[in-house]
Enzyme design. Structure first.
Site, PDB file in Angstrom:
ATOM      1  N   SER A 144      49.805 -31.939  12.965  1.00  0.00           N
ATOM      2  CA  SER A 144      48.800 -32.241  13.981  1.00  0.00           C
ATOM      3  C   SER A 144      47.456 -32.505  13.322  1.00  0.00           C
ATOM      4  O   SER A 144      47.128 -31.928  12.275  1.00  0.00           O
ATOM      5  CB  SER A 144      48.658 -31.068  14.953  1.00  0.00           C
ATOM      6  N   TYR A 157      45.752 -22.390  17.297  1.00  0.00           N
ATOM      7  CA  TYR A 157      46.730 -23.474  17.205  1.00  0.00           C
ATOM      8  C   TYR A 157      46.582 -24.208  15.877  1.00  0.00           C
ATOM      9  O   TYR A 157      47.580 -24.513  15.208  1.00  0.00           O
ATOM     10  CB  TYR A 157      46.549 -24.436  18.369  1.00  0.00           C
TER      11      TYR A 157
END
Length: 249
Positions: A144, A157
């Site tokens: 990501s 995250y």
């Protein structure tokens, strides 16, 4: 050129979003695809949808909870029994939680690390038992932008996705001697459920900061994944390809 009809591919977290698009595209290319979702119902629903669009394809559905440390070995045994081997893995399954640092709970932090970091490591570890027997083994991790660049309010995250990126280079060095390639893609802002919660103002800001001026699509990420799995990428390993419209360049 890669002949996908000879390839058996595992795509985790394939019930929606990027994982679903990757599974759709590989099935359309002729690969035999094993997909996972967290429940049997979700996995079977995704399988039926893929088969509706690609009736000639071979798709198997598996329930898989990546938070369970014993689940990966069970999944690999199922795939060995059904497909008699495995050529590629797309490690897409993961979970997301966005909170300012002061609101990150111990339970949320633990869940993010268990699923995104430990779960990905154990998946690759278990799949190697089959991948090492393939003539062209390749793994693609779905990282990501958050794990490479970081965004305010996404600390926990980003930590978990940063751990996924941390697997990449040491694993590529360790596995290269046995011919197993491992790469990653780091999607930026892509039109998925995760970005559907962006306000109009937030979306405009993302588009303003992205050199290409828009959000990406799951298909664009899937194209990058399929390339990294293919024979055309046969001398590429240990690399993270940003699919983010130039946001991190």
């Amino acid at each position: 050129m890669t002949v996908w009809t000879d390839r058996r591919v595992l795509v985790t977290g394939a019930s929606r979003g990027i994982g679903r698009r990757v599974a759709d595209q590989l099935a359309a290319s002729g690969a035999t695809v094993a997909i996972t979702a967290t429940t049997p119902e979700a996995a079977e629903k995704a399988r039926n949808s893929i088969m509706d669009v690609n009736p000639q394809s071979t798709v198997s559905a598996h329930a898989f909870d990546q938070a369970d440390p014993d689940a990966t070995s069970v999944l690999v045994r199922e795939i060995k029994a059904e497909l008699d081997g495995l050529d590629h893995v797309v490690a897409n399954a993961g979970t997301h939680k966005a909170s300012p640092i002061g609101m990150v709970s111990s339970a949320d932090a633990e869940q993010l690390l268990l699923v995104n970091a430990r779960g990905t490591l154990l998946l690759v570890q278990s799949a190697l038992k089959l991948l090492r027997r393939s003539p062209a083994p390749a793994v693609v991790l779905i990282g990501s932008l958050m794990g490479t660049d970081g965004v305010s309010g996404q600390t926990a995250y980003a930590m978990s996705k940063g751990a996924v990126h941390g697997l990449l280079r040491p694993l590529s060095r360790e596995l290269g001697t046995s011919g197993v390639r491992i790469n990653a893609v780091a999607p930026g802002y892509v039109e998925t459920d995760m970005t559907s919660s962006l306000s109009e103002q937030q979306r405009e800001e993302v588009e303003r900061r992205t050199p290409l001026g828009r959000l990406g699509t799951p298909a664009e990420v899937a194209n990058a994944v399929q390339f990294l799995l293919s024979d055309e990428a046969g001398f590429i390993t240990g690399q993270c390809l940003g699919v983010d419209g130039g946001l991190t360049n």
